[in-house]
Design a protein around this motif. Structure first.
Motif, PDB file in Angstrom:
ATOM      1  N   TRP A 191      -2.068  -1.830  -0.606  1.00 62.03           N
ATOM      2  CA  TRP A 191      -2.235  -2.974   0.287  1.00 62.03           C
ATOM      3  C   TRP A 191      -1.565  -4.196  -0.331  1.00 62.03           C
ATOM      4  O   TRP A 191      -1.485  -4.318  -1.549  1.00 62.03           O
ATOM      5  N   ARG A 239       3.682  -2.304   7.642  1.00 56.24           N
ATOM      6  CA  ARG A 239       3.552  -3.202   8.791  1.00 56.24           C
ATOM      7  C   ARG A 239       2.157  -3.144   9.419  1.00 56.24           C
ATOM      8  O   ARG A 239       1.843  -3.920  10.307  1.00 56.24           O
ATOM      9  N   GLU A 240       1.359  -2.219   8.964  1.00 57.09           N
ATOM     10  CA  GLU A 240       0.010  -2.030   9.509  1.00 57.09           C
ATOM     11  C   GLU A 240      -0.962  -3.068   8.936  1.00 57.09           C
ATOM     12  O   GLU A 240      -1.001  -3.299   7.737  1.00 57.09           O
ATOM     13  N   THR A 241      -1.745  -3.675   9.835  1.00 56.69           N
ATOM     14  CA  THR A 241      -2.802  -4.592   9.412  1.00 56.69           C
ATOM     15  C   THR A 241      -4.067  -3.778   9.184  1.00 56.69           C
ATOM     16  O   THR A 241      -4.493  -3.014  10.051  1.00 56.69           O
ATOM     17  N   LYS A 298      -2.375  -6.024   4.552  1.00 56.52           N
ATOM     18  CA  LYS A 298      -1.416  -5.132   5.188  1.00 56.52           C
ATOM     19  C   LYS A 298      -1.083  -3.950   4.292  1.00 56.52           C
ATOM     20  O   LYS A 298      -1.210  -4.013   3.080  1.00 56.52           O
TER      21      LYS A 298
END
Length: 178
Positions: free
Chosen positions: A72, A133-135, A130
């Motif tokens: 992350w 590109r994923e939160t 993140k």
């Protein structure tokens, strides 16, 4: 010199008491000669010092360890800061840092710098987590950190910051030429 201050913050936090939940953390610092413009601490140096407070919070809450394990990263989306009083060379002050609000996507961190009971600067930082590109949902983060109770009351300052962010995007990003 910024990187020295940040590295020292990471190392010193490793030897401090671990945080339980969303406690307020306190960190002392001294104004270095490289922090001043003419006679007072410059704003960029104050922003770096505030970053050391957030690093202290992240290391002591075990977030850095969990984040690196899960790949992350943690960009700040917005920082709103007010400067009230100057700090001079070699003066000592204290940074107070706490998580003030958490929703499904954002973690708001409040910070202030104090010296002898007087506020020097105060800020609020809007962060997300993140992976690529994923939160990452904040509920997953809090579960990984074993934090059961987070501040979920959206008080007026948070609402004001969100409105300010929307207005900044509209004017400075979407309608620059208007």
């Amino acid at each position: 010199m910024r990187w020295i201050r940040l590295l020292m913050a990471m190392l010193s936090a490793k030897f401090k008491k671990k945080l339980i939940g969303t406690e307020t953390v306190s960190k002392s610092f001294r104004v270095w000669i490289t922090d001043i413009d003419v006679s007072v601490m410059n704003h960029a140096a104050i922003m770096t010092v505030l970053e050391t407070g957030r690093i202290d919070l992240m290391v002591r809450s075990n977030f850095f360890k969990v984040a690196s394990k899960n790949k992350w990263f943690f960009p700040s989306q917005a920082i709103s800061i007010q400067f009230y009083r100057p700090l001079k060379i070699f003066q000592k002050a204290q940074i107070l840092t706490r998580i003030s609000y958490v929703d499904e996507k954002w973690i708001y961190v409040e910070q202030k710098i104090e010296r002898k009971g007087k506020i020097i600067a105060a800020c609020i930082v809007k962060n997300t987590i993140k992976k690529g590109r994923e939160t990452i949902p904040t509920s997953e983060i809090m579960k990984a950190l074993k934090i059961e109770k987070v501040p979920t009351f959206k008080y007026d300052l948070i609402k004001t910051c969100e409105l300010e962010n929307i207005q900044m995007n509209e004017k400075l990003v979407d309608k620059w030429d208007s």
